[in-house]
Design an enzyme around this catalytic site. Structure first.
Site, PDB file in Angstrom:
ATOM      1  N   LYS A 107       2.552  10.718   8.405  1.00  0.00           N
ATOM      2  CA  LYS A 107       1.563   9.796   9.048  1.00  0.00           C
ATOM      3  C   LYS A 107       0.698  10.658   9.577  1.00  0.00           C
ATOM      4  O   LYS A 107       0.809  11.902  10.073  1.00  0.00           O
ATOM      5  CB  LYS A 107       2.328   9.145  10.510  1.00  0.00           C
ATOM      6  CG  LYS A 107       1.386   7.788  10.451  1.00  0.00           C
ATOM      7  CD  LYS A 107       1.846   6.445   9.486  1.00  0.00           C
ATOM      8  CE  LYS A 107       1.097   5.154   9.946  1.00  0.00           C
ATOM      9  NZ  LYS A 107       1.487   4.123   9.182  1.00  0.00           N
TER      10      LYS A 107
HETATM   11  P1  NAD Z   1      -6.365  -2.989  11.509  1.00  0.00           P
HETATM   12  O1  NAD Z   1      -7.049  -1.860  12.255  1.00  0.00           O
HETATM   13  O2  NAD Z   1      -7.003  -3.529  10.151  1.00  0.00           O
HETATM   14  O3  NAD Z   1      -6.324  -4.152  12.685  1.00  0.00           O
HETATM   15  C1  NAD Z   1      -5.373  -3.934  13.944  1.00  0.00           C
HETATM   16  C2  NAD Z   1      -5.390  -5.242  14.524  1.00  0.00           C
HETATM   17  O4  NAD Z   1      -4.769  -5.209  15.857  1.00  0.00           O
HETATM   18  C3  NAD Z   1      -6.796  -5.685  14.600  1.00  0.00           C
HETATM   19  O5  NAD Z   1      -7.060  -6.923  14.591  1.00  0.00           O
HETATM   20  C4  NAD Z   1      -7.165  -5.362  16.295  1.00  0.00           C
HETATM   21  O6  NAD Z   1      -7.817  -6.086  16.889  1.00  0.00           O
HETATM   22  C5  NAD Z   1      -5.899  -5.588  16.791  1.00  0.00           C
HETATM   23  N1  NAD Z   1      -5.409  -4.986  18.002  1.00  0.00           N
HETATM   24  C6  NAD Z   1      -5.570  -3.411  18.326  1.00  0.00           C
HETATM   25  N2  NAD Z   1      -5.146  -3.357  19.812  1.00  0.00           N
HETATM   26  C7  NAD Z   1      -4.852  -4.455  20.192  1.00  0.00           C
HETATM   27  C8  NAD Z   1      -4.264  -4.609  21.321  1.00  0.00           C
HETATM   28  N3  NAD Z   1      -4.074  -4.039  22.371  1.00  0.00           N
HETATM   29  N4  NAD Z   1      -3.831  -6.115  21.350  1.00  0.00           N
HETATM   30  C9  NAD Z   1      -4.015  -7.006  20.374  1.00  0.00           C
HETATM   31  N5  NAD Z   1      -4.377  -6.661  19.479  1.00  0.00           N
HETATM   32  C10 NAD Z   1      -4.699  -5.392  19.094  1.00  0.00           C
HETATM   33  O7  NAD Z   1      -4.868  -2.344  11.469  1.00  0.00           O
HETATM   34  P2  NAD Z   1      -3.647  -2.768  10.177  1.00  0.00           P
HETATM   35  O8  NAD Z   1      -3.821  -2.176   8.998  1.00  0.00           O
HETATM   36  O9  NAD Z   1      -3.769  -4.150  10.094  1.00  0.00           O
HETATM   37  O10 NAD Z   1      -2.535  -2.478  10.908  1.00  0.00           O
HETATM   38  C11 NAD Z   1      -1.604  -3.281  11.914  1.00  0.00           C
HETATM   39  C12 NAD Z   1      -0.400  -2.772  12.036  1.00  0.00           C
HETATM   40  O11 NAD Z   1       0.365  -2.923  10.808  1.00  0.00           O
HETATM   41  C13 NAD Z   1      -0.144  -1.443  12.632  1.00  0.00           C
HETATM   42  O12 NAD Z   1       1.202  -1.439  13.268  1.00  0.00           O
HETATM   43  C14 NAD Z   1       0.100  -0.703  11.264  1.00  0.00           C
HETATM   44  O13 NAD Z   1       0.831   0.522  11.349  1.00  0.00           O
HETATM   45  C15 NAD Z   1       0.965  -1.565  10.455  1.00  0.00           C
HETATM   46  N6  NAD Z   1       0.667  -1.488   9.070  1.00  0.00           N
HETATM   47  C16 NAD Z   1      -0.317  -1.400   8.199  1.00  0.00           C
HETATM   48  C17 NAD Z   1      -0.196  -1.327   6.956  1.00  0.00           C
HETATM   49  C18 NAD Z   1      -1.411  -1.303   6.213  1.00  0.00           C
HETATM   50  O14 NAD Z   1      -1.320  -1.602   4.664  1.00  0.00           O
HETATM   51  N7  NAD Z   1      -2.641  -1.279   6.646  1.00  0.00           N
HETATM   52  C19 NAD Z   1       0.883  -1.317   6.389  1.00  0.00           C
HETATM   53  C20 NAD Z   1       2.085  -1.268   6.795  1.00  0.00           C
HETATM   54  C21 NAD Z   1       2.040  -1.371   8.236  1.00  0.00           C
END
Ligand code: NAD
Length: 421
Positions: A107
């Protein structure tokens, strides 16, 4: 507890230790997996749009590569720290091992607030970070992908910077240095929605397992970015009503069900859910207490402690985010009989389709969306059913069952190879 003092890596190690204890894992293998292989910290300069020089700090943690090249996303967030990146890198090792994907775990991150940077500044930060990582990444060594605060644009810039750092004759063989790229840069159909799609498959399968008709059930979703936004649209298409959502701008409730397409467009234009007209603004506590069958956390780690777990009125939590439930939160959920589909299973759709993208790049192929979707569904359902079966056999929860399957895959690899030299 604030995010900086949350011992995220230790929390993950405790899950590993619990699974290892139940499966009588040899201490040597536990020791080999107790720390990441590499923790890289880079400091690099970037000029902002006003021409001022700003220093940035970036990280890449490479946890394990027994099963294949290191693999894992890049996060842009102001609060990132090494402990968090170590935990997220370790989760990638477990996720790939569980899904039987020939990748290891890694990561990375840049400590910055992407919302405060212009597109040009994000491009310069991304290019300079990629340059600073140098040959620590590569299509057969370590393959980044999007995570919180990054997306296809950052991946295109990373790929382009990396490709231009090698000789012209090798250039085109480097496309697979990152996944989650735009289609025009060698990305895969279905990658953008893949994590949300995997979450939706888990919700569907959970309902099937519990003989619950999915149509007419309700879900609350925290985070409306890549994972949460796609999960909302896909679940809604299955007849699940999205009755509450929240992100860094606020929380909304709509017992009749939100118009997720309209909300998605609102988020695209305004950067968050706040001020969306089709729902009532509510407090964070009211969000967690909203009546529903499912909760999909899709924001950050450590969002569900004992307080939030005590408020939840759902039957199952399907972890779109990595590490959203603290150990205290998990204990409370267990005591209240709320089932948890763990992150290393529930959000593995992203890395699964990243693997497909990498394969397409290697073979110079383009698979159709139907092919990608069919393969992903097969992979997710197989992993889901293996975890359910393992949990029954071991008499544990799904998280420990998932870790034990992942650990067993690594144990097999180590036992066959021994320790070099
Ligand atoms: P992103 O940046 O697209 O979205 C993140 C979301 O979280 C946004 O809606 C943001 O407003 C919200 N957020 C941030 N801080 C916050 C808070 N304090 N309280 C409430 N909401 C909050 O990110 P993403 O890619 O959707 O990732 C989200 C989660 O999924 C993370 O834990 C990431 O590690 C995990 N994840 C992502 C992927 C991927 O393919 N993008 C794959 C596996 C896991």
């Amino acid at each position: 507890m604030n995010q900086a003092s949350y011992p995220f890596f230790r929390v993950i190690q405790n899950h590993v230790a619990e699974a290892a204890r139940r499966m009588d894992l040899a201490p040597d293998i536990g020791a080999l997996l107790s720390q990441p292989r590499t923790e890289l910290v880079v400091h690099f300069p970037v000029r902002n749009d006003a021409g001022e020089l700003c220093m940035f700090t970036g990280y890449r943690v490479q946890h394990n590569n027994l099963l294949g090249p290191f693999k894992g996303g890049i996060r842009y967030h102001p609060d990132v720290n090494v402990d968090e990146i170590k935990a997220l890198a370790a989760l990638m090792t477990w996720k790939c091992a569980l899904l039987d994907i020939p990748f290891g775990g890694a990561k990375g991150a840049v400590k910055c607030d992407p919302r405060q940077l212009s597109a040009n500044e994000r491009m310069r930060v991304t290019r300079r970070f990629t340059h600073a990582l140098g040959r620590n990444i590569g299509p057969d060594h370590d393959i980044p992908a999007p995570d919180v605060g990054t997306g296809p644009s950052e991946m295109a810039w990373m790929m382009d910077t990396y490709m231009n750092s090698v000789g012209v004759l090798e250039k085109n063989a480097q496309r697979g240095v990152v996944t989650g790229k735009p289609l025009a840069c060698g990305g895969s159909h279905g990658r953008a929605k893949a994590t949300g799609q995997g979450v939706a498959h888990c919700v569907e399968e959970w309902a099937r397992e519990h003989r619950l008709a999915l149509k007419g059930t309700r879900v609350i979703i925290q985070g409306f970015g890549n994972v949460g936004g796609h999960a909302a649209i896909l679940l809604s298409a299955l007849g699940v009503s999205v009755v509450a959502v929240g992100d860094h701008t606020g929380y909304l409730v709509q017992p009749k069900g939100l118009d997720v397409h309209a909300l998605s467009e609102h988020v695209r234009v305004h950067g968050g859910v706040r001020n969306y007209g089709g729902a009532e603004l509510c407090s964070r506590d009211q969000f967690f207490a909203a009546e529903a069958e499912f909760f999909v956390p899709a924001a950050l780690e450590n969002q569900v402690s004992s307080h939030e777990a005590g408020l939840l009125r759902v039957r199952a939590v399907v972890e779109g985010a990595n590490g959203p439930i603290s150990p205290e939160g998990e204990a409370e959920l267990t005591a209240r009989g709320v089932d948890v589909v763990p992150d290393i299973l529930a959000n593995a759709g992203g890395v699964t389709v990243s693997y497909y993208e990498w394969l397409q790049n290697k073979r110079s192929e383009r698979w159709t969306l139907e092919e990608v979707d069919a393969k992903l569904e097969w992979a997710m359902l197989r992993a889901y059913r293996r975890v359910s079966e393992q949990a029954k056999q071991m008499g544990t929860n799904r998280r420990i069952a998932a870790y034990s399957l992942a650990l067993a895959a690594l144990r097999e690899g180590y036992e066959a190879r021994g320790i070099f030299p």
